[in-house]
Motif scaffolding. Structure first.
Motif: not given
Length: 226
Positions: A1-10, A189-196, A216-222
């Protein structure tokens, strides 16, 4: 899980990050800005992570130009009252007098009022840390009554106060950034979405009223935010 804004990724802090974070937190540059100044051991860090790896705390790793540079957090989240307390530390002094610190702080405040649609947020800053106090006042934070003599002073920001300051802040960002109007992105990431925990974050924030588009792609949802 990540938040992207103004060239910064959290990116959401993971267990593999906590030793790096522990070393940052024990750095004298960071310690001097905290009321708790005892040395943190690996065992203490692991125990701490177990208490914050949940939906009531959001600890993220700040990444800039591919480098992990610090931590920003929203803790003690009260979903009923829609309030929380925020904090940030960057151990690398080369970033302290650059726009990076300002941009990260603006992003966090935007998350409060745009992504999460909350009315208020809180922060604590040591009385002697005048530079940080001045900075958060620029964002719209105000010191709460009765805090003048407290060693760790409480500040509050409202949606209205940030909206009042935001125009000037966005104007400043337009000078510093190439694409200041590029929409914010919340990526899972699609793989991490199973984490509660992550699934709950997606449910609570990814369905917000400010979502403008979902891809949404096979790899991730944005999720894109206005």
């Amino acid at each position: 899980m990540k938040y992207i804004r103004y060239g910064i990724t959290m990116s959401l802090m993971k267990e593999e990050d906590i030793e790096m974070v522990r070393q940052w937190r024990n750095d004298p540059v960071v310690v001097r800005n905290y009321q708790y100044r005892e040395h943190i051991t690996p065992e203490m860090q692991k125990a701490w992570f177990k208490t914050v790896n949940n939906i009531n705390n959001l600890y993220t790793i700040i990444e800039f130009n591919g480098e992990k540079i610090g931590v920003i957090n929203m803790k003690n989240i009260d979903w009923d009252k829609r309030s929380f307390e925020s904090g940030i530390f960057i151990p690398y002094e080369k970033f302290h007098n650059t726009p990076v610190l300002a941009i990260v702080s603006i992003i966090t405040t935007e998350i409060i009022f745009t992504l999460m649609n909350w009315p208020v947020g809180y922060a604590h800053v040591l009385k002697e840390n005048k530079s940080t106090q001045s900075f958060i006042k620029m964002l719209g934070y105000e010191r709460l009554p009765g805090q003048e003599d407290e060693p760790n002073q409480a500040f509050m920001i409202t949606r209205e106060k940030f909206a009042e300051k935001r125009k000037k802040l966005r104007k400043a960002l337009s000078v510093l950034l190439e694409n200041p109007d590029e929409p914010a992105r919340l990526v899972f990431d699609q793989e991490e979405r199973s984490d509660p925990v992550i699934a709950e974050w997606e449910l609570r924030s990814g369905k917000g009223i400010s979502v403008s588009k979902v891809e949404e792609t096979e790899k991730e949802i944005t999720y894109y935010f206005t």
